[in-house]
Design a protein around this motif. Structure first.
Motif, PDB file in Angstrom:
ATOM      1  N   PHE A 108       0.821  -1.211   0.000  1.00  0.00           N
ATOM      2  CA  PHE A 108       0.000   0.000   0.000  1.00  0.00           C
ATOM      3  C   PHE A 108       0.858   1.266   0.000  1.00  0.00           C
ATOM      4  CE2 PHE A 108      -3.145  -2.959   2.045  1.00  0.00           C
ATOM      5  CZ  PHE A 108      -3.972  -3.040   0.941  1.00  0.00           C
ATOM      6  N   MET A 109       1.956   1.233   0.719  1.00  0.00           N
ATOM      7  CA  MET A 109       2.853   2.393   0.712  1.00  0.00           C
ATOM      8  C   MET A 109       3.451   2.605  -0.679  1.00  0.00           C
ATOM      9  SD  MET A 109       4.861   2.143   4.357  1.00  0.00           S
ATOM     10  CE  MET A 109       3.986   2.191   5.922  1.00  0.00           C
ATOM     11  N   ARG A 110       3.843   1.517  -1.336  1.00  0.00           N
ATOM     12  CA  ARG A 110       4.383   1.615  -2.692  1.00  0.00           C
ATOM     13  C   ARG A 110       3.325   2.138  -3.652  1.00  0.00           C
ATOM     14  NH1 ARG A 110       7.579   2.599  -5.171  1.00  0.00           N
ATOM     15  NH2 ARG A 110       7.829   0.993  -6.782  1.00  0.00           N
ATOM     16  N   ALA A 118       1.618  11.473  -0.624  1.00  0.00           N
ATOM     17  CA  ALA A 118       2.462  11.552   0.566  1.00  0.00           C
ATOM     18  C   ALA A 118       2.072  10.404   1.495  1.00  0.00           C
ATOM     19  CB  ALA A 118       2.272  12.889   1.273  1.00  0.00           C
ATOM     20  N   VAL A 119       3.057   9.635   1.929  1.00  0.00           N
ATOM     21  CA  VAL A 119       2.813   8.500   2.818  1.00  0.00           C
ATOM     22  C   VAL A 119       3.564   8.734   4.125  1.00  0.00           C
ATOM     23  CG1 VAL A 119       3.005   6.013   3.124  1.00  0.00           C
ATOM     24  CG2 VAL A 119       2.586   6.954   0.838  1.00  0.00           C
ATOM     25  N   GLU A 120       2.829   8.751   5.225  1.00  0.00           N
ATOM     26  CA  GLU A 120       3.427   9.033   6.533  1.00  0.00           C
ATOM     27  C   GLU A 120       3.207   7.842   7.464  1.00  0.00           C
ATOM     28  OE1 GLU A 120       3.142  12.458  10.042  1.00  0.00           O
ATOM     29  OE2 GLU A 120       1.483  12.205   8.622  1.00  0.00           O
ATOM     30  N   GLU A 136       0.582   1.298  11.063  1.00  0.00           N
ATOM     31  CA  GLU A 136      -0.422   2.332  10.814  1.00  0.00           C
ATOM     32  C   GLU A 136       0.232   3.479  10.076  1.00  0.00           C
ATOM     33  OE1 GLU A 136      -4.387   4.150  12.691  1.00  0.00           O
ATOM     34  OE2 GLU A 136      -3.010   3.130  14.036  1.00  0.00           O
ATOM     35  N   PHE A 137      -0.405   3.908   8.984  1.00  0.00           N
ATOM     36  CA  PHE A 137       0.156   4.991   8.184  1.00  0.00           C
ATOM     37  C   PHE A 137      -0.971   5.779   7.536  1.00  0.00           C
ATOM     38  CE2 PHE A 137       0.282   0.904   6.087  1.00  0.00           C
ATOM     39  CZ  PHE A 137      -0.352   1.106   4.871  1.00  0.00           C
ATOM     40  N   ILE A 138      -0.633   6.980   7.090  1.00  0.00           N
ATOM     41  CA  ILE A 138      -1.609   7.869   6.460  1.00  0.00           C
ATOM     42  C   ILE A 138      -1.162   8.134   5.028  1.00  0.00           C
ATOM     43  CG2 ILE A 138      -2.768  10.111   6.561  1.00  0.00           C
ATOM     44  CD1 ILE A 138      -2.180  10.207   9.552  1.00  0.00           C
ATOM     45  N   ILE A 139      -2.083   7.973   4.079  1.00  0.00           N
ATOM     46  CA  ILE A 139      -1.803   8.255   2.669  1.00  0.00           C
ATOM     47  C   ILE A 139      -2.593   9.495   2.286  1.00  0.00           C
ATOM     48  CG2 ILE A 139      -1.934   7.392   0.305  1.00  0.00           C
ATOM     49  CD1 ILE A 139      -1.874   4.564   1.416  1.00  0.00           C
ATOM     50  N   ASP A 307       4.128  -4.888  -5.451  1.00  0.00           N
ATOM     51  CA  ASP A 307       4.980  -3.699  -5.544  1.00  0.00           C
ATOM     52  C   ASP A 307       4.148  -2.437  -5.756  1.00  0.00           C
ATOM     53  OD1 ASP A 307       7.616  -2.558  -5.495  1.00  0.00           O
ATOM     54  OD2 ASP A 307       7.467  -2.266  -7.664  1.00  0.00           O
ATOM     55  N   GLY A 308       2.823  -2.567  -5.595  1.00  0.00           N
ATOM     56  CA  GLY A 308       1.972  -1.379  -5.631  1.00  0.00           C
ATOM     57  C   GLY A 308       1.125  -1.201  -6.871  1.00  0.00           C
ATOM     58  N   ASP A 309       1.147  -2.174  -7.794  1.00  0.00           N
ATOM     59  CA  ASP A 309       0.336  -2.071  -9.017  1.00  0.00           C
ATOM     60  C   ASP A 309      -1.093  -2.534  -8.708  1.00  0.00           C
ATOM     61  OD1 ASP A 309      -0.649  -1.892 -11.554  1.00  0.00           O
ATOM     62  OD2 ASP A 309       0.552  -3.524 -12.405  1.00  0.00           O
TER      63      ASP A 309
END
Length: 334
Positions: A108-110, A118-120, A136-139, A307-309
């Motif tokens: 998900f970050m990729r 922006a990924v935090e 836990e992260f924020i996109i 890888d995020g696709d």
């Protein structure tokens, strides 16, 4: 916007103006697209074979614009334009499950990075040997929550485990929880201090000069629900406390909204189609495929997806959420 009373409330005026801008953009694009399509249709009616070939590029361009406008209709959820707060949690199964949760977090970050979002990273509890217990992260980006909403649920991994010396196949599960970062002014939630337990701990880091050696990370536990949120984003204990508190309020708000929606649907006699938390997708790596169980979409490039696709799977998921796609009956390979 023509109501003069609107401008007496600057915050409401800001939100209405923003919404009007979004709606106007869609309506204007529809009008322009309709006009261009009619003009092209008239030219095609009069064109010979050679002229039709010259118009093929314009025809393809209109097709792309139609697809883009159609996708605007799929964001049926509230707060689709906001940031997405994502929590990935490993299921039972020890190292194998924790490794899977780490793979999902990276996926998900990729995806966010590939789209220029922006990924935090807010908090991460590392696994015993590999992966993560939770992350836990924020996109943040254009319609980040709208795009991530279909990913909410349980994700299943089937593979020959790299942690099994006998090379046996293992099945692992991880849950993905996605909530919208609702504007603070919309969240009217007060949490009494007596309902909170506050724990302070040392932030995890990769080492080196930048490692945080102070006990600045904060975990807040909402005692009535057992919901816990941690933040180790900054070196400031106060700022981490504020970040954790805001995310906790977001999650409590999301629980209340879903509860209210379920009660309203029950009162209207509706059967809710979307069952959050159910198994939504299987990643069968030793057979090189990924299958979404809601939409029946199959992908045979698991390395690229991990890888995020993810866009194809997400758009199909949005169609399903909007009631515009139903999976055909099929038997799973696994």
């Amino acid at each position: 916007m023509s109501d003069p009373e609107l401008w007496n409330d600057s915050e409401r005026a800001r939100k209405v103006t923003q919404e009007a801008g979004t709606v106007r953009r869609i309506v204007d694009e529809y009008a322009a697209l309709n006009s261009d399509a009619q003009g092209l249709s008239e030219m095609l009616d009069m064109a010979d074979a050679e002229e039709r070939e010259m118009l093929a590029e314009e025809q393809a361009s209109i097709g792309v614009r139609v697809d883009e406008l159609y996708r605007e209709t799929l964001f049926t959820m509230k707060h689709a334009d906001t940031a997405a707060i994502v929590r990935v949690k490993s299921g039972a199964g020890g190292t194998e499950s924790q490794d899977w949760a780490g793979m999902l977090s990276r996926m998900f970050m990729r995806w966010g990075e590939r789209r220029g979002y922006a990924v935090e990273l807010v908090d991460q509890q590392d696994g015993d040997q590999a992966g993560v217990l939770s992350s836990e992260f924020i996109i943040r980006g254009d319609k980040a929550y709208g795009m991530m909403a279909p990913e909410h649920g349980v994700h299943r991994l089937v593979r020959v485990s790299p942690f099994d010396s006998n090379n046996r196949r293992h099945t692992s599960f991880a849950s993905v929880d996605v909530v919208a970062e609702v504007p603070v002014e919309e969240i009217n939630i007060h949490i009494p201090d007596s309902d909170l337990r506050r724990d302070v701990f040392r932030s995890q880091g990769a080492g080196g000069q930048g490692v945080n050696t102070t006990d600045s990370a904060v975990r807040l536990t909402h005692l009535p629900t057992g919901l816990a949120v941690a933040s180790q984003v900054t070196r400031s204990q106060i700022k981490n406390h504020d970040i954790a508190l805001q995310i906790l309020k977001q999650r409590l708000y999301d629980i209340e909204v879903k509860k209210r929606e379920a009660e309203e649907a029950k009162a209207r006699g509706e059967q809710k189609k979307i069952e959050w938390g159910s198994q939504i997708r299987s990643y069968v790596l030793d057979k090189q495929y990924i299958k979404d169980h809601r939409t029946a979409v199959m992908k045979h490039n698991p390395a690229d997806v991990l890888d995020g696709d993810l866009d194809d799977l997400m758009w199909a998921g949005l169609e399903w959420m909007a009631g515009k796609r139903v999976a055909e009956e099929s038997t799973d390979d696994e």
